[in-house]
Structures are given as C-alpha cells and as structure tokens.
Design a protein around this motif. Structure first.
Motif, short mmCIF file in Angstrom:
data_model
loop_
_atom_site.label_atom_id
_atom_site.label_comp_id
_atom_site.label_asym_id
_atom_site.label_seq_id
_atom_site.Cartn_x
_atom_site.Cartn_y
_atom_site.Cartn_z
N MET A 106 0.95 -1.14 0.04
CA MET A 106 -0.12 0.05 -0.02
C MET A 106 0.96 1.28 0.10
O MET A 106 0.59 1.98 -0.72
N VAL A 107 1.97 1.03 0.89
CA VAL A 107 2.75 2.52 1.05
C VAL A 107 3.47 2.58 -0.49
O VAL A 107 3.32 3.95 -1.01
N GLY A 108 3.95 1.70 -0.83
CA GLY A 108 4.59 1.82 -2.45
C GLY A 108 3.48 2.38 -3.29
O GLY A 108 3.73 3.17 -4.43
N GLY A 109 2.66 1.57 -3.51
CA GLY A 109 1.64 1.88 -4.61
C GLY A 109 0.96 3.32 -4.40
O GLY A 109 0.68 4.06 -5.22
N ASN A 110 0.86 3.90 -3.18
CA ASN A 110 0.30 5.04 -2.89
C ASN A 110 1.16 6.07 -3.39
O ASN A 110 0.93 7.08 -4.04
#
Length: 403
Positions: free
Chosen positions: A248-252
């Motif tokens: 989620m962190v990377g995709g965001n």
C-alpha cells in the motif's frame, strides 16, 4: 513538500491505526465484555458506517469554518472517540466511542486532501495528496501490528489510549504547522452539492467503490484463505498483512507521482493489473511464496488508484471540492462493506475461501470499464480547440482545481 503535510500524515496515521487495529483485537474485546466474536464485529461495521455517514455530515457542518480549524475539531472528535473506547465500561459504550471516532475519518481525509493540494504547486497536487495518505498506509505496516501486539500483551484499552495520544500529536502538528487558509469566497452548501451533478465526479466515486472494493473482497478473508488454503500458521497472518501494508505504501507513492503526469493512464494500468492479479490469486493462494507476493501486489495496485481518484474528484468538483472529496473517502468504506458482503456470499455458497478473489477481480474490471467510459465522455465533452490548447500547454500548467 511542506512540513504541514507531515502533520496531516500523522493524523492520517492515527486514523488508519484505529480503523484497522480492532480486527486483530476482536477476541480480547469480546472476552472482556462477554460478547460473541460476531457481536464484537459490530465495532468494525459501526466504524465503516460512521465513515460513510460522517463524511458528508461533518463536511456540511464545517462549510462555514476555516479548514485548519475544522481539521483541528475533527482531530478533537477522533481523540474523544478513542478515549471513550479505551474507558468504555460496557460494550454499547465502546460501539458509541468507535462511531464518534469514525465521524472524523471521511471529513479529515476529504478536507485534508483539499488543504494538501493547496499547499503545493499545481503540478504537485496528487503527490501532496499521496503524502498525506502515506500516514494511512504506514499505519497498516507499523501502527496496526504494533497496536495489536500492545493489545494482546498489555490490554486492548492501552491500544486505544495510545491511539488517542497519536491524535493529540496530530492535533498539535496541525495547530503548529498548517497555515491559516482563507475560506473560498462565495462557496456555500449549494455549491458543494452542485458538484454531484457532474457525471465525472460520480464516475470517479463509482470507480472508488468498485476498485477499492476489489481489494477488500480478497483482504477481508485473508486469514482463512491463508491458513486453510496456503497452509500458513495463524500467527503468520499479521506479517502477511504487513506485506499488504508495505505494498500500500509503495503503490500510494507511485500512484501520486504518476497521477500528476498521466492520471487516466495510471488508472487504466493500476485497475487493469489489479483485476488480473486478483484473478490469479485464486491460483497463487495455494503456494506460500506466491501468495505472499500476490498480497503485496494487491496492496500496491489497490492503493495506486487512491491519489489519482481523489485528484480526479478535486479536478471536476469545480470551485467547491470539499464535500465531494470527503464523500469519496466514504466511498472507499462503502466499497469495503460491499465487497466484504459479496465475498461472504460466495463463501457461504460453498465456493471456497478463494472465491472472493473472483469477486474482487470482477469489481476491479468493472472499475476499469468505468475509467474508460469516463475518459470517453470527457473527450466528447471537451471542445476540439480546448483539447488542442491543453496539449500545447506547458507541463506545469495549473490543473482544473479552483478555490
């Protein structure tokens, strides 16, 4: 990026932690209050419904209040709700505390998105929104596992007291770092409501419901899927959720970076890839390594859609984006509730624990269809001359957000 975004991210971290940490503490809470696990699940349902209702309600109530002051009031509400949960003498009181905390959720992210976009240059708006949402994604990597650990070893009440403390830090940061932004002149509730007449705003919200719903169709049932199908031990589920949070962190961050350059292509790629990965999860769920990789990819692709969808709502809610932005946050939770219900239906029908992945793939594919439809309508509605001018405009041309 200005320091004010850090204050918003801290508030988002606290909100993300309190939303998801309860899932790992349901047995402890149920045991303390002497209720069943399904009954304790009302703490999850009540929070989600509170977000859906609170997003427009709190935003409407705040239309006459400067945005910085409204953000501070929302964090105060968040603190009060978590303190009530920590001190609740009865289960019903804790449900009330959860609902009070949830009322701040949608409006905080909705108003916070508008504030974040106003703090930076026009070509960096999606990146600023992503920076604020990083607090929510990091909560799933650090806040939720740590809160679960504290709750299991020290007591769940301590967890909610710590979350209230995070709210105090967020409140102090907003008071100190967020500048006093003037209220937009001439913007009233009727202007905010007028945004919902815009087909592009409604399409973006529908994409939010379906796209993020696709993610939670699978993730809601990740524990039984991983333990019964992949063969993981019960204790491994926490770390699998950490992988999901890292994704989620990377995709965001990637979604925020590329949405400022090519918003619709970013949506096409992320939604299309999400549909494919969710469909493949029905196969990869049978292998531990493949399942772990797939979970991280679902988190990354799902949250890569958040900054572009939030920015698209801001772009098309002409002159009055606050209510539309907050309602779009409620749409995420509506998608969560819808997909969890649909996933439960296919499991109850005897189709197995991997069946919700097909539901998620179908929802993500439907969101992709809406994205293509939205772009087609936009091309048809845009005069040829305006399209040519937009193509010839420099890269740092302001986006269509007016305040």
């Amino acid at each position: 990026m200005p320091l004010a975004l850090l204050a918003l991210a801290i508030g988002a971290f606290g909100i993300g932690t309190t939303e998801f940490v309860i899932m790992g503490l349901l047995p402890e809470v149920a045991g303390d209050f002497g209720v069943s696990i399904p009954t304790a699940g009302l703490l999850v349902t009540g929070y989600a419904l509170g977000v859906v209702i609170g997003a427009p309600l709190m935003t409407v109530l705040g239309t006459r209040i400067p945005r910085k002051r409204m953000l501070m009031l929302l964090m105060g509400l968040f603190i009060a709700g978590n303190l009530l949960s920590a001190l609740a003498p009865a289960f019903a009181i804790m449900v009330i505390g959860r609902v009070i905390a949830s009322l701040a959720h949608g409006a905080f992210f909705g108003i916070g998105s508008v504030v974040a976009a106003e703090l930076v240059a026009p070509q960096k708006k999606a990146g600023a929104i992503a920076m604020m949402f990083t607090g929510l994604t990091v909560a799933n990597v650090i806040g939720v596992p740590l809160g679960t650990l504290i709750g299991q070893h020290v007591g769940w009440r301590v967890t909610f007291a710590v979350v209230a403390g995070l709210g105090v830090i967020g409140l102090a940061g907003i008071a100190k770092l967020v500048p006093e932004l003037p209220r937009p002149e001439g913007v009233h509730l009727r202007h905010e409501l007028a945004a919902f007449k815009n087909a592009q705003v409604l399409l973006a919200m529908a994409m939010t419901v379906l796209g993020f719903g696709g993610v939670f169709a699978a993730v809601t049932y990740i524990a039984p899927m991983m333990t019964h199908v992949a063969g993981f031990a019960d204790g491994s589920v926490t770390w699998l959720l950490v992988l999901f949070g890292l994704g989620m962190v990377g995709g965001n961050l990637v979604g925020g970076r590329f949405a400022d350059r090519a918003l619709m292509p970013m949506l096409y790629i992320s939604l299309g890839a999400l549909a494919v990965v969710l469909a493949l999860f029905t196969l990869t769920a049978h292998n531990k390594i493949a399942a772990a990789v797939t979970i991280a990819l679902i988190g990354a692709l799902g949250f890569a859609t958040v900054p572009p969808l939030q920015k698209r709502v801001l772009d098309h809610a002409h002159g009055a984006p606050t209510l539309a932005s907050a309602v779009n946050i409620g749409a995420f939770n509506l998608g969560n509730a819808l997909s969890a219900w649909l996933g439960g239906l296919v499991i109850s029908a005897g189709l197995g624990y991997t069946a919700p992945n097909w539901v998620g793939a179908a929802l993500a594919a439907a969101a992709l269809v809406l994205a293509v439809l939205s772009a087609a309508l936009e091309r048809r509605e845009t005069p040829r001359g305006a399209t040519a001018a937009a193509s010839a405009a420099p890269a740092d041309r302001p986006t269509a957000v007016h305040h």
